[in-house]
Design a protein around this motif. Structure first.
Motif, mmCIF file in Angstrom:
data_model
loop_
_atom_site.group_PDB
_atom_site.id
_atom_site.type_symbol
_atom_site.label_atom_id
_atom_site.label_comp_id
_atom_site.label_asym_id
_atom_site.label_seq_id
_atom_site.Cartn_x
_atom_site.Cartn_y
_atom_site.Cartn_z
ATOM 1 N N HIS A 152 6.533 6.774 14.725
ATOM 2 C CA HIS A 152 7.099 8.031 14.263
ATOM 3 C C HIS A 152 8.611 7.884 14.033
ATOM 4 C CE1 HIS A 152 3.528 10.407 14.555
ATOM 5 N NE2 HIS A 152 3.388 10.232 15.859
ATOM 6 N N GLY A 153 9.057 8.318 12.879
ATOM 7 C CA GLY A 153 10.478 8.296 12.564
ATOM 8 C C GLY A 153 11.012 6.956 12.132
ATOM 9 N N SER A 154 10.195 5.909 12.206
ATOM 10 C CA SER A 154 10.660 4.561 11.877
ATOM 11 C C SER A 154 10.718 4.333 10.369
ATOM 12 C CB SER A 154 9.716 3.529 12.508
ATOM 13 O OG SER A 154 9.945 2.244 11.960
ATOM 14 N N LEU A 155 11.690 3.523 9.963
ATOM 15 C CA LEU A 155 11.775 3.047 8.583
ATOM 16 C C LEU A 155 11.747 1.525 8.550
ATOM 17 C CD1 LEU A 155 14.341 5.671 7.317
ATOM 18 C CD2 LEU A 155 12.038 5.376 6.429
ATOM 19 N N ASP A 156 11.108 0.938 9.551
ATOM 20 C CA ASP A 156 10.916 -0.513 9.625
ATOM 21 C C ASP A 156 9.462 -0.848 9.333
ATOM 22 O OD1 ASP A 156 13.574 -1.010 10.420
ATOM 23 O OD2 ASP A 156 13.075 -0.554 12.504
ATOM 24 N N PHE A 157 9.239 -1.914 8.562
ATOM 25 C CA PHE A 157 7.877 -2.341 8.246
ATOM 26 C C PHE A 157 7.143 -2.794 9.496
ATOM 27 C CE2 PHE A 157 9.825 -3.163 4.013
ATOM 28 C CZ PHE A 157 9.016 -2.314 3.282
ATOM 29 N N ASN A 158 5.867 -2.469 9.548
ATOM 30 C CA ASN A 158 4.947 -3.002 10.545
ATOM 31 C C ASN A 158 4.251 -4.195 9.901
ATOM 32 O OD1 ASN A 158 2.853 -3.570 12.317
ATOM 33 N ND2 ASN A 158 1.697 -1.707 11.840
ATOM 34 N N PRO A 159 4.628 -5.422 10.243
ATOM 35 C CA PRO A 159 4.073 -6.587 9.532
ATOM 36 C C PRO A 159 2.580 -6.787 9.731
ATOM 37 C CG PRO A 159 5.362 -7.272 11.445
ATOM 38 C CD PRO A 159 5.587 -5.802 11.291
ATOM 39 N N ASN A 160 1.997 -6.081 10.697
ATOM 40 C CA ASN A 160 0.550 -6.170 10.878
ATOM 41 C C ASN A 160 -0.220 -5.356 9.838
ATOM 42 O OD1 ASN A 160 0.706 -7.799 13.228
ATOM 43 N ND2 ASN A 160 1.184 -5.974 14.450
ATOM 44 N N ALA A 161 0.516 -4.519 9.083
ATOM 45 C CA ALA A 161 -0.153 -3.632 8.129
ATOM 46 C C ALA A 161 0.425 -3.727 6.727
ATOM 47 C CB ALA A 161 -0.061 -2.187 8.616
ATOM 48 N N PHE A 162 1.758 -3.880 6.617
ATOM 49 C CA PHE A 162 2.405 -3.768 5.313
ATOM 50 C C PHE A 162 3.713 -4.548 5.379
ATOM 51 C CE2 PHE A 162 4.531 -1.823 1.723
ATOM 52 C CZ PHE A 162 3.512 -1.390 0.890
ATOM 53 N N VAL A 163 3.974 -5.342 4.363
ATOM 54 C CA VAL A 163 5.209 -6.130 4.326
ATOM 55 C C VAL A 163 5.977 -5.812 3.052
ATOM 56 C CG1 VAL A 163 4.297 -7.997 5.754
ATOM 57 C CG2 VAL A 163 3.986 -8.079 3.272
ATOM 58 N N ALA A 164 7.261 -6.156 3.045
ATOM 59 C CA ALA A 164 8.136 -5.815 1.921
ATOM 60 C C ALA A 164 7.619 -6.370 0.604
ATOM 61 C CB ALA A 164 9.551 -6.319 2.203
ATOM 62 N N ASP A 165 7.032 -7.570 0.640
ATOM 63 C CA ASP A 165 6.548 -8.185 -0.604
ATOM 64 C C ASP A 165 5.423 -7.375 -1.249
ATOM 65 O OD1 ASP A 165 8.363 -10.198 -0.316
ATOM 66 O OD2 ASP A 165 6.944 -11.669 0.482
ATOM 67 N N ASN A 166 4.753 -6.537 -0.461
ATOM 68 C CA ASN A 166 3.686 -5.716 -1.030
ATOM 69 C C ASN A 166 4.207 -4.790 -2.127
ATOM 70 O OD1 ASN A 166 1.899 -6.838 0.745
ATOM 71 N ND2 ASN A 166 1.359 -4.941 1.792
ATOM 72 N N ILE A 167 5.444 -4.341 -1.991
ATOM 73 C CA ILE A 167 5.977 -3.389 -2.966
ATOM 74 C C ILE A 167 6.022 -4.020 -4.349
ATOM 75 C CG2 ILE A 167 7.986 -2.005 -3.622
ATOM 76 C CD1 ILE A 167 8.571 -1.643 -0.646
ATOM 77 N N LYS A 168 6.565 -5.216 -4.439
ATOM 78 C CA LYS A 168 6.606 -5.884 -5.749
ATOM 79 C C LYS A 168 5.206 -6.188 -6.265
ATOM 80 C CE LYS A 168 8.435 -9.803 -8.341
ATOM 81 N NZ LYS A 168 7.150 -10.034 -9.010
ATOM 82 N N ALA A 169 4.321 -6.615 -5.366
ATOM 83 C CA ALA A 169 2.960 -6.930 -5.794
ATOM 84 C C ALA A 169 2.255 -5.693 -6.340
ATOM 85 C CB ALA A 169 2.176 -7.530 -4.630
ATOM 86 N N LEU A 170 2.474 -4.565 -5.710
ATOM 87 C CA LEU A 170 1.871 -3.322 -6.199
ATOM 88 C C LEU A 170 2.506 -2.890 -7.514
ATOM 89 C CD1 LEU A 170 1.587 -1.533 -2.754
ATOM 90 C CD2 LEU A 170 -0.343 -2.176 -4.216
ATOM 91 N N HIS A 171 3.819 -3.075 -7.646
ATOM 92 C CA HIS A 171 4.470 -2.785 -8.923
ATOM 93 C C HIS A 171 3.914 -3.662 -10.042
ATOM 94 C CE1 HIS A 171 8.357 -0.845 -7.095
ATOM 95 N NE2 HIS A 171 7.309 -0.032 -7.077
ATOM 96 N N ASP A 172 3.635 -4.898 -9.718
ATOM 97 C CA ASP A 172 3.074 -5.801 -10.734
ATOM 98 C C ASP A 172 1.709 -5.323 -11.217
ATOM 99 O OD1 ASP A 172 5.310 -7.392 -10.578
ATOM 100 O OD2 ASP A 172 4.396 -8.888 -9.252
ATOM 101 N N LEU A 173 1.016 -4.562 -10.370
ATOM 102 C CA LEU A 173 -0.271 -3.983 -10.752
ATOM 103 C C LEU A 173 -0.101 -2.582 -11.344
ATOM 104 C CD1 LEU A 173 -2.338 -5.118 -7.639
ATOM 105 C CD2 LEU A 173 -2.690 -5.905 -9.996
ATOM 106 N N ASN A 174 1.162 -2.198 -11.569
ATOM 107 C CA ASN A 174 1.507 -0.899 -12.179
ATOM 108 C C ASN A 174 1.160 0.288 -11.284
ATOM 109 O OD1 ASN A 174 2.531 -1.763 -14.888
ATOM 110 N ND2 ASN A 174 0.468 -2.674 -14.965
ATOM 111 N N PHE A 175 1.387 0.106 -9.978
ATOM 112 C CA PHE A 175 1.280 1.203 -9.029
ATOM 113 C C PHE A 175 2.667 1.586 -8.536
ATOM 114 C CE2 PHE A 175 -2.971 -0.587 -8.706
ATOM 115 C CZ PHE A 175 -3.776 0.544 -8.610
ATOM 116 N N LYS A 176 2.890 2.885 -8.350
ATOM 117 C CA LYS A 176 4.063 3.367 -7.651
ATOM 118 C C LYS A 176 3.750 3.395 -6.153
ATOM 119 C CE LYS A 176 6.118 4.236 -11.563
ATOM 120 N NZ LYS A 176 7.245 3.399 -12.055
ATOM 121 N N VAL A 177 4.793 3.241 -5.327
ATOM 122 C CA VAL A 177 4.619 3.153 -3.885
ATOM 123 C C VAL A 177 5.327 4.332 -3.219
ATOM 124 C CG1 VAL A 177 5.055 1.774 -1.811
ATOM 125 C CG2 VAL A 177 4.452 0.644 -3.974
#
Length: 756
Positions: free
Chosen positions: A294-319
């Motif tokens: 709660h309240g965190s703005l840090d990635f939980n590497p067990n669920a989601f990592v920073a590189d996911n954002i670019k990968a999702l953008h490459d698939l034409n998804f907004k995050v």
């Protein structure tokens, strides 16, 4: 189209007002007061009533950021009224007399509204007003559709009023009488008591504090749309959303690992299921969310990592990322002068100032600084959850934070955020609001039609719900999900979210699994429902229809930004003199031209639909039906009853997989003959702020007119278009119910006519 005059209003007013006493001192709630009456517009009068302190000075009003600046013409200032006063305010005549203070607002000799102010001191001293016809507005949640017959505390609440069915309470003190008036209670906050055949606004003051000023606005409506015009005049115009916000959003909860978001995104593309945005819940409300808690703005590497954002953008998804635990006393704006005390240090991007808790005042510049590092990675939108605990000003400031904050870093990109709370004025900061954590039940779906309508009339034009309901129940089946999905396709926010979240995927009802279980077993859907192959094709059908309607829907969004008119409209907005239409909260208009009648009953084989005046066409069959009657529409599971008004011109694009995907095919102009029609088609680059001043070179306004007698279509540049962006736009022209009429025209920025 004018409203019918009330035949009871004069008698009602006479029954509650008495003759003025000789002294004529203006009083409210046991105290002498100063009255100020002002003109805001030709149809809006402002009434300010300020109790006097021991020195005979008006007590200062509570501070407020709800209103925007607007011209004010003072017409009357008085502390005593030895005789009744009659003043002109715009097109209105306002009569004022004292003891009890009684204010009558008339237009053309007919009473619009009468206010009677309680003179004696009382814990529930308030202002009485008439409520003789259907009453709408008051924000989101609580009793629907007609607001009469209940007491509304007007306090934000996650679950204060039948949360499983009616969702969160998001109050807005804007109330509308369908016979031709509206009222906005600016300050202080207070209750609306609409019981006993009349209305009362009861101000709420802090304990042991002297009453502060009362500030009300009374509006006379020539047309229903006037209510939204004046609401926007007072609290600000909505901002234009990015085009991708009109696509489909897929929400996620507990994730198996950082690969799962990409697997799901790829499945959408492989199955050709249109989708624009993926939204991720934080840890705390699920066991393995995108962040660490709660309240965190840090990635939980067990669920989601920073590189996911670019990968999702490459698939034409907004995050879009979930965030909560906003400071309780959030304040300020980004226009405030920068001082050392307001300058965020590097450490404040991650943690609060040492020694400060959530209760400490916090400037939004400091709070936004915590978001900047992760925002710089490409996050497209935010999901600020909770907020019911925040004071009014902090609720509005949080909306402001997620609009002005992103603009500090991307000054020419429209921000987008999704909130569970808000208030009047939220619309000017671009925050969309959803109905909260409701149960997946048939009665919940049925109630949500009117919840969305009242929201659109008194909060923001952009609303939605958790498709299928947030909490699973035994009633949640493939059938209920399909019906809710159909409804959501005709809501501004089209998003699936909820526990047992794998069932919220379009293909989720045929996988044999719920997803992570977060509820007692007895509350889960029946496992026998988990192999229903019929649901995915239905979801795909309505996803594709939503994306085909993009040119129509995007034009509605621009209309909302310009006028305040919601995309999802009560029939009253366009048929105020149809007594049957006015009282209906179970069907609605999508824009001006499409009538939507969601199927709201389990196992339904027919849907009873009311069609207002004029001729209507069944969307699916093309059958023409005369209005001013109820009809029985046979339905199967894949059919959502839709009707198009005669004279309507509906633009339809080829199916896209995301809103920004170029399509090679032409836009179809689907004409429904039987009456003259006009549609002004709007488009722009879908993301910049150039829509504000026309600086976006891709902006186009195309006027499309149908002359039914001459069977002639005229396509021309609208006067609002500064310059044609260039190139050729192809339109296929088709008349519903008339085979062999399809033709094509090329539009190059100059008038084109076609006879059919």
């Amino acid at each position: 189209m004018k409203f019918r005059a009330s035949i009871c209003c004069v008698a009602w007013l006479a029954s509650v007002a008495t003759a003025a006493e000789a002294s004529g001192i203006v009083r409210f709630n046991g105290s002498p007061a100063e009255l100020v009456v002002s003109e805001i517009s030709e149809r809006t009068v402002r009434i300010e009533l300020s109790p006097l302190d021991e020195q005979g000075k008006p007590r200062p009003a509570t501070s407020s950021s709800v209103l925007v600046p607007f011209p004010v013409k003072e017409k009357l200032r008085a502390r005593e009224l030895a005789r009744a006063r009659d003043i002109r305010v715009g097109q209105l005549r306002v009569s004022v007399k004292a003891q009890p203070l009684t204010i009558s607002v008339r237009r053309d000799g007919k009473l619009v509204q009468g206010l009677v102010f309680d003179e004696a001191a009382s814990t529930n001293a308030g202002v009485a007003f008439r409520t003789e016809a259907t009453v709408l507005g008051l924000g989101e949640g609580a009793q629907q559709f007609d607001r009469r017959g209940a007491l509304y505390p007007m306090e934000p609440s996650w679950g204060g009023w039948n949360r499983p069915v009616l969702g969160s309470v998001v109050p807005s003190p804007f109330v509308i009488g369908t016979e031709g008036w509206a009222m906005f209670a600016h300050r202080p906050e207070g209750q609306f008591d609409l019981r006993e055949g009349r209305g009362r606004f009861i101000p709420r003051y802090p304990t042991n504090a002297a009453p502060s000023g009362l500030d009300l606005f009374v509006i006379a409506l020539d047309e229903p749309a006037d209510a939204l015009t004046e609401y926007a005049r007072l609290t600000g115009r909505p901002v234009m959303p990015p085009k991708w916000a009109l696509g489909y959003f897929q929400s996620h909860r507990t994730l198996a690992g950082p690969d799962e978001p990409l697997q799901i995104a790829r499945t959408f593309r492989e199955k050709n299921l249109p989708c624009d945005a993926v939204i991720y819940l934080g840890t705390g409300y699920c066991t393995n969310g995108w962040n660490t808690g709660h309240g965190s703005l840090d990635f939980n590497p067990n669920a989601f990592v920073a590189d996911n954002i670019k990968a999702l953008h490459d698939l034409n998804f907004k995050v879009v990322l979930h965030v909560n635990r906003a400071p309780r006393n959030l304040f300020g704006s980004f226009n405030d002068p920068l001082t050392p005390s307001l300058s965020p240090s590097d450490g404040e991007r991650v943690t609060d100032r040492p020694g400060e808790g959530r209760g400490s005042p916090r400037h939004i510049r400091d709070y936004w600084a915590r978001h900047r590092d992760i925002f710089a990675l490409g996050v497209d939108g935010w999901w600020p959850d909770d907020g019911d605990e925040l004071p009014l000003e902090a609720r509005l400031t949080r909306h402001r934070c997620y609009y002005e904050g992103p603009l500090q870093d991307r000054p020419n990109t429209r921000p987008w955020s999704l909130h569970r709370t808000g208030y009047a004025g939220s619309q000017r900061y671009g925050g969309w609001i959803w109905s909260g954590d409701v149960d997946g039940k048939w009665e919940t779906l049925a109630a949500h039609v009117s919840i969305g309508l009242n929201h659109g009339l008194s909060l923001t034009p952009f609303w939605g719900s958790d498709t299928g309901g947030f909490y699973p129940t035994r009633e949640l089946t493939g059938e209920l999900y399909a019906r809710w999905f159909q409804f959501s396709a005709f809501c501004p926010s089209f998003r699936s979210h909820g526990r047992t979240w794998k069932l919220r995927l379009p293909w989720g009802w045929n996988t044999g699994e719920f997803g992570p279980k977060e509820h007692p077993e007895r509350q889960h859907p029946d496992p026998a429902e988990l192999h229903n192959a019929a649901i995915e094709p239905i979801c795909k059908k309505y996803l594709e229809l939503r994306y085909q309607l993009l040119p129509y829907n995007y034009t509605l969004a621009r209309e909302a930004a310009d006028t305040g008119l919601p995309m999802m409209r009560a029939l009253w907005l366009h048929y105020p003199n149809d007594t049957e239409a006015v009282k209906l909260g179970g069907e609605y208009l999508w824009g001006r031209d499409v009538l939507v009648a969601p199927v709201l009953e389990k196992g339904a084989k027919t849907r009873r639909v009311y069609l207002p005046e004029g001729a209507w066409y069944d969307w699916w069959s093309g059958k023409k039906i005369e209005g001013l009657q109820w009809i029985e529409r046979p339905v199967d599971l894949e059919t959502l009853p839709l009707y198009v008004r005669a004279g309507a011109i509906i633009p339809l694009d080829p199916v896209r997989q995301f809103t920004g995907q170029p399509v090679a095919g032409p836009t179809m102009l689907w004409i429904h003959p039987g009456a003259n029609g006009v549609f002004t088609l709007y488009d722009d680059d879908g993301q910049s702020l150039g829509y504000r001043d026309g600086s976006d070179g891709q902006t186009s306004w195309i006027s499309i007119r149908w002359d039914d007698a001459k069977r002639t279509l005229t396509v021309a540049p609208d006067k609002r278009m500064k310059k044609w962006p260039g190139g050729t736009r192809l339109f296929d022209i088709e008349l519903t119910g008339e085979k062999g009429t399809a033709k094509q025209i090329e539009f190059k920025g100059k008038i084109v006519q076609l006879k059919l």
